[in-house]
Design a protein around this motif. Structure first.
Motif, PDB file in Angstrom:
ATOM      1  N   GLU A 154       1.108   4.216  -2.864  1.00 31.14           N
ATOM      2  CA  GLU A 154       0.540   5.128  -2.828  1.00 31.14           C
ATOM      3  C   GLU A 154       1.598   6.732  -3.060  1.00 31.14           C
ATOM      4  OE1 GLU A 154      -1.131   7.732   1.262  1.00 31.14           O
ATOM      5  OE2 GLU A 154      -0.110   5.973   1.396  1.00 31.14           O
TER       6      GLU A 154
ATOM      7  N   ASP B 122       1.276  -0.606   0.031  1.00 31.39           N
ATOM      8  CA  ASP B 122       0.035   0.347   0.404  1.00 31.39           C
ATOM      9  C   ASP B 122       1.304   1.163   0.238  1.00 31.39           C
ATOM     10  OD1 ASP B 122      -2.179  -1.678  -0.148  1.00 31.39           O
ATOM     11  OD2 ASP B 122      -2.607  -1.053   1.987  1.00 31.39           O
TER      12      ASP B 122
ATOM     13  N   ASN C 237      -3.411  -3.718  -6.187  1.00 34.96           N
ATOM     14  CA  ASN C 237      -2.732  -3.110  -5.852  1.00 34.96           C
ATOM     15  C   ASN C 237      -2.222  -3.375  -7.245  1.00 34.96           C
ATOM     16  OD1 ASN C 237      -2.855  -1.383  -3.851  1.00 34.96           O
ATOM     17  ND2 ASN C 237      -1.890  -2.079  -2.648  1.00 34.96           N
TER      18      ASN C 237
END
Length: 442
Positions: free
Chosen positions: A323, A319, A373
């Motif tokens: 990001e 993550d 993702n």
């Protein structure tokens, strides 16, 4: 006892059978062969030892000091006809310089060539090369330290000489660091002249040199002008063309292919038409999650979980990393820049796979749905993206594998050029009366 292969490869390397011979085995073999072709006095002189010492070595009453073996073996090699040591089964002989993991070699073996010499300085690339190619010769290291007398005669010289000094990314990085690039790069740019040194000494019938597209435009064309003139001054007819790997694989990867022939030949890059781009897309190289992914004994479950029919979870971005990449791309998109990650789908053609792919994989990220993702390519998918078959073994870590495939050639591109060169490498073409060589007056 330290083995022959451990002298040149990492200790944990899994080598081929030939590499398991000790350095003393190589010495004894070459000494026996040398004494079949030369007198004891000649062999003693070239080794710089007393004939009595040589006799004791011959009958195995004693042996040389280990630290001197490399020099002795090289000197013995020079006494032998190369055909005693190299594979002559091919219709022509070639050498593989800056060999990487053997992408150029693959194409030229397919058209009937026999590799008689290999040079690659990176020990991890040597490991992958040795795992995949059977050699009757060892893999030499730094080309700048190799005497041309140690290189066997050959018909074709192959070299994917280092591209970082000329690549767009390499030039940008060196400019940012205030370092020289191109021929002003002290460590890599001048390696081209080692290629010239070997061509001048060995005068092969032909050569193929590969580099990045930017080589043509680097320093406003001056760099390529020097390269072309240098090769022509050596007596070669030069042909070159930039070819995009997207003609063969789902990856935009433009590379210049420079072909040279010592004789006047009817070589033409257009002799074979290139396939249309986009015929192969990412679905052709991605792992198949429908149960049809092949099981490879040499991969095991390293890249793909066959029980669950999925790519191993470790290749999915965390993550935090996703990001960061997403925000970085958005920031530059707002400024009108094109920087950012490259998301690919089954029907996509990817950006260029780079040697830095191991860092974050941002140039080629595989879409896995809106709620998951994206992921990196696995090393096996990278191998496929570069045109290597699934039989190609990957004996190094993922990080090393990403670097190696990112630095490799697209095998299919070289195969295309090799097939165009093949008619000029047939025996009847290789045997005609040679043109006058440089420096001759008759």
């Amino acid at each position: 006892m330290r083995t022959w292969c451990q002298t040149f490869y990492p200790a944990n390397m899994k080598s081929n059978n030939l590499a398991k011979r000790t350095e003393y085995d190589v010495f004894n073999e070459r000494l026996s062969l040398a004494l079949c072709h030369r007198t004891k006095a000649e062999v003693s002189a070239i080794l710089g030892v007393n004939p009595r010492t040589l006799r004791r070595w011959e009958v195995r009453q004693s042996r040389p000091e280990y630290h001197a073996l490399d020099a002795y073996n090289r000197n013995l090699q020079r006494l032998l006809p190369f055909s005693q040591n190299e594979n002559d089964s091919g219709s022509f002989r070639f050498i593989d310089l800056f060999a990487g993991i053997g992408g150029i070699r693959a194409a030229f073996e397919e058209i009937g060539g026999a590799c008689v010499f290999t040079s690659e300085w990176d020990s991890y690339a040597q490991k992958t090369y040795a795992e995949n190619w059977s050699n009757s010769h060892r893999i030499e290291g730094d080309i700048t330290k190799i005497d041309v007398l140690d290189i066997p005669d050959h018909d074709v010289l192959l070299a994917g000489f280092p591209c970082q000094p000329f690549s767009i990314a390499g030039v940008s990085k060196k400019n940012a660091l205030g370092r020289a690039h191109g021929f002003h790069d002290e460590t890599q740019g001048t390696l081209f002249f080692d290629v010239c040194r070997i061509i001048e000494a060995k005068e092969p019938r032909a050569f193929l040199l590969e580099n990045v597209k930017n080589l043509v435009s680097h320093d406003k064309g001056k760099t390529f002008s020097v390269i072309k003139r240098s090769l022509e001054d050596l007596g070669y007819n030069i042909y070159y063309r930039v070819i995009d790997g997207a003609h063969f694989v789902p990856q935009h990867r433009e590379r210049i292919m420079i072909v040279g022939f010592r004789e006047q030949v009817a070589f033409d890059f257009e002799a074979q038409s290139l396939p249309a781009k986009g015929q192969r897309t990412m679905k052709d190289i991605l792992h198949k999650t429908d149960g049809s992914e092949p099981r490879l004994d040499h991969d095991g479950e390293r890249f793909f979980d066959h029980k669950k029919n999925r790519v191993q979870p470790k290749y999915t971005l965390t993550d935090k990393l996703w990001e960061y990449l997403y925000n970085y791309a958005e920031k530059h998109r707002a400024k009108g820049n094109g920087f950012g990650y490259g998301l690919v789908y089954p029907d996509s053609v990817a950006r260029t796979l780079s040697a830095r792919y191991y860092k974050d994989g941002s140039e080629i990220l595989v879409y896995q749905g809106a709620r998951k993702n994206p992921r990196r390519l696995t090393p096996r998918e990278c191998a496929r993206l570069m045109g290597f078959p699934d039989s190609f073994r990957i004996p190094v870590s993922d990080t090393r594998a990403y670097k190696q495939f990112g630095n490799s050639v697209v095998v299919d591109v070289v195969r295309h050029v090799a097939k165009a060169m093949r008619p000029m490498l047939e025996v009847e073409v290789l045997q005609p009366e040679l043109p006058l060589r440089r420096g001759t007056n008759t």
